[in-house]
Design a protein around this motif. Sequence first.
Motif, PDB file in Angstrom:
ATOM      1  N   GLU A 334       0.692  -1.099   0.161  1.00  0.00           N
ATOM      2  CA  GLU A 334      -0.198   0.098  -0.067  1.00  0.00           C
ATOM      3  C   GLU A 334       0.780   1.183   0.077  1.00  0.00           C
ATOM      4  O   GLU A 334       0.344   2.331  -0.674  1.00  0.00           O
ATOM      5  N   GLU A 337       2.264   1.652  -3.466  1.00  0.00           N
ATOM      6  CA  GLU A 337       0.918   2.209  -4.412  1.00  0.00           C
ATOM      7  C   GLU A 337       0.904   3.787  -3.961  1.00  0.00           C
ATOM      8  O   GLU A 337       0.711   4.610  -5.000  1.00  0.00           O
ATOM      9  N   ARG A 338       0.689   4.006  -2.676  1.00  0.00           N
ATOM     10  CA  ARG A 338       0.617   5.412  -2.232  1.00  0.00           C
ATOM     11  C   ARG A 338       1.601   6.358  -2.880  1.00  0.00           C
ATOM     12  O   ARG A 338       1.454   7.407  -3.546  1.00  0.00           O
ATOM     13  N   HIS A 339       3.065   5.740  -2.801  1.00  0.00           N
ATOM     14  CA  HIS A 339       4.071   6.424  -3.109  1.00  0.00           C
ATOM     15  C   HIS A 339       3.923   6.728  -4.963  1.00  0.00           C
ATOM     16  O   HIS A 339       4.271   7.973  -5.495  1.00  0.00           O
ATOM     17  N   LEU A 342       1.270   9.262  -5.573  1.00  0.00           N
ATOM     18  CA  LEU A 342       1.664  10.458  -5.002  1.00  0.00           C
ATOM     19  C   LEU A 342       2.582  11.044  -5.885  1.00  0.00           C
ATOM     20  O   LEU A 342       2.378  12.207  -6.412  1.00  0.00           O
ATOM     21  N   TYR A 394       0.803  15.981   2.617  1.00  0.00           N
ATOM     22  CA  TYR A 394       0.654  14.896   1.371  1.00  0.00           C
ATOM     23  C   TYR A 394      -0.666  14.896   0.595  1.00  0.00           C
ATOM     24  O   TYR A 394      -1.618  14.268   0.450  1.00  0.00           O
ATOM     25  N   ASP A 539      -2.617  10.054   3.767  1.00  0.00           N
ATOM     26  CA  ASP A 539      -2.703   9.157   2.771  1.00  0.00           C
ATOM     27  C   ASP A 539      -3.690  10.002   1.591  1.00  0.00           C
ATOM     28  O   ASP A 539      -4.809   9.865   1.496  1.00  0.00           O
ATOM     29  N   VAL A 541      -3.998   8.737  -1.165  1.00  0.00           N
ATOM     30  CA  VAL A 541      -4.540   7.487  -1.804  1.00  0.00           C
ATOM     31  C   VAL A 541      -6.042   7.524  -1.412  1.00  0.00           C
ATOM     32  O   VAL A 541      -7.038   7.308  -2.004  1.00  0.00           O
ATOM     33  N   ALA A 699      -3.803   0.416  -8.226  1.00  0.00           N
ATOM     34  CA  ALA A 699      -3.629  -0.054  -6.802  1.00  0.00           C
ATOM     35  C   ALA A 699      -4.597  -1.112  -6.577  1.00  0.00           C
ATOM     36  O   ALA A 699      -5.578  -0.961  -7.172  1.00  0.00           O
TER      37      ALA A 699
END
Length: 710
Positions: A334, A337-339, A342, A394, A539, A541, A699
């Motif tokens: 996760e 995927e967030r990175h 982002l 973020y 987060d 995402v 994701a």
Amino acid sequence: MPSQPPAPTTVDPHAEESPAARALARRLAPLVALPLIAGALAGALAAAGALNLPGAIALTAVAGGGAVAMAARGAVRRLARLDRDRMDSEERFRIFRREAGIGMFEWDLSQPYATGTPEYFAMMGMPRDKGTFTKEEWAARVHPDDRARAGKAVEALVEEGRPYDIEFRTLMPDGSCRWYTNRAVLFRTRDGRPARILGAMLDVDDLKRTEAQVRERERMFRRMADDAPVTVWLSDAEGRLVFLSRSYYAYTGHDPEKPPDDIWLGSIHPDDRPAVLAVWEHANRVREPFSIDLRARRHDGIWRWKLDTATPRFEDDRFVGFIGSVVDIAARKEAEERHELLMREVDHRAKNVLALVLSVLRVTRADSMKAYVAAVEGRVEAMARAHVLLAESYWYGARLRRLVEDELGSLRGGAARVEIEGPAVTILADAVQPMTIVLHELVTNAAKHGALSGGEAGSLSVSWARTSEGGLAVEWLETVGHPVAPPSRQGFGRMLIETLVARQLGGTITFTWAENGLHCRLSLPAALVSARAPDAEPDAVGEAEAAGGGAPSPGAAVAAPDTAPPPAEPPRRRVLVVEDDVLVALGLEQMLEDLKYEVIGPAHGVEDALALLERERPDAALLDINLGGMLSTAVARRLHKKGIRFAYCTGYNDREDTGIEAPTIIKPVSAGQLSKMLTALLRNPATDRTVPVRPSPVAWTHGAGGPSRR
């Protein structure tokens, strides 16, 4: 495992003959007839008158005695040889018993005692030269925990003829004990009565201790494996799974009694099984370590990412299987995927910021170059401050108090006459930049004409409160020391504020000029406000998903080169602009008007665009992909159905696939790029180029029904 003992043997101990007696009988049998032959011959001679009676008797006696003497001498020699062979055999057997550690015992059931070899007495902890022992003496030497079991085994052998094959411990004189295995057979008489028992005893103490050590190591291994925060597994040389730690059964919800080889493959996601099997077969073939990411189903049906790592095991250079571990890496996946998302979002927002800057340059109006530069600088700096706050969180959002304080702090000395009051609320990411521009325009107007323009009596109060619907109500109250008249005309700043609030923020704003200053009321919908701090939910995402937005997937995004000059006399064609960012929309509108196009809209959302298409028929359209968290798929399909050519205008390099293929122009857009794109669109007629919608491999989200791509 020892082999089964032979069946009980039936013998008559009183009718047995020794091998030596039988051999002697066979040797003497031919000589028994010699006296008879000699007597018959003497009788015949006497009848014929050739031999008198005394002579015949003497002849018969001599012949018989000689035969007997001859037989006796042969038998003695044979018995001597047999005795030597017997002694040699017994000596060899004694040596064998001693070296092999075998104790022998025999029990004549008609006697109250049994006999045994010296080895047997030593094993039982009794003196080696004792010779005999009673049943009570034997029982006293058996370990108390094994005594009843051993006694029942003897009784079962005698009474029921059951095989006697048992292990028990004996007590040694020094207080220690040793393990022995015992086997015995029962001999019966001809009429079936138990006669005697013959058995053997073998020392297995070292084997037992080794087995105990192995069991203890296995117990410790299983305990450590079961208590470890990861799943541990073992396979054999044939590639079968032979052990899974308890955590895997708890994770999958399977019965711990179920063989591990029956459950592991079924718990792996069907899409991952081919790759897992290929890696597994290759690793067993080459016997090398391996590592693979896979998804395993939890007991509640949710799929989570796991990392399966294994190393081959060898015993004396012989491959015996693999030992491996399974670690939960859902958080890592996760995070990756967030990175990834982002980074894509940063790229998209950076392009949007540049597009905003270009729009600010185009739409700003001023009476002089100095005023123009100051206005542009102020608006660009405000956008930069908003961008910093978004980056810190973020792209979650920013505290309203921080937005107000930052804008007021941009004026030197202005904040000393300001009161700020309101609960802790966070403006979510999509509203931060337009809200920053709104506050900047209000502060700028207050610094030029209102409460912050330099008067000693001037003051500013900014307050806010949550509404019953969950939204936000903001009060902007200026107080000056002199009467204030409403402006004679609407300036660009007020127009920009009203457009941003109504079109991009979805709220309302009113301006009231009282005698002593401006009173402004602003309302924001609940969807743009949160009670959580920006750093409580970093987060990006998760917030994008919560807002219903989709992540862009690969597409054929190619920016048009900025090489074609604007046409000298462009046709007065109508272009629909669909763009959710007000400043970007204003910039596009300004460029299109400069290029002599008529602008329809701009539409700031999907519903606005569809409503415009019901009333108007443009010649072309510029379509942003993400409109306030909603994909513009419905607008693209409506344009395609009507045969209207359009281009995607987006900040994503790899745009989301809407199912309709169209050219793409990447933000920020220059006039040359826009002119070239519209010229190409209006030159080529629309054709049916519908393509299948492909899922976006951005994701994995996990739910009770399994993983699904967003």
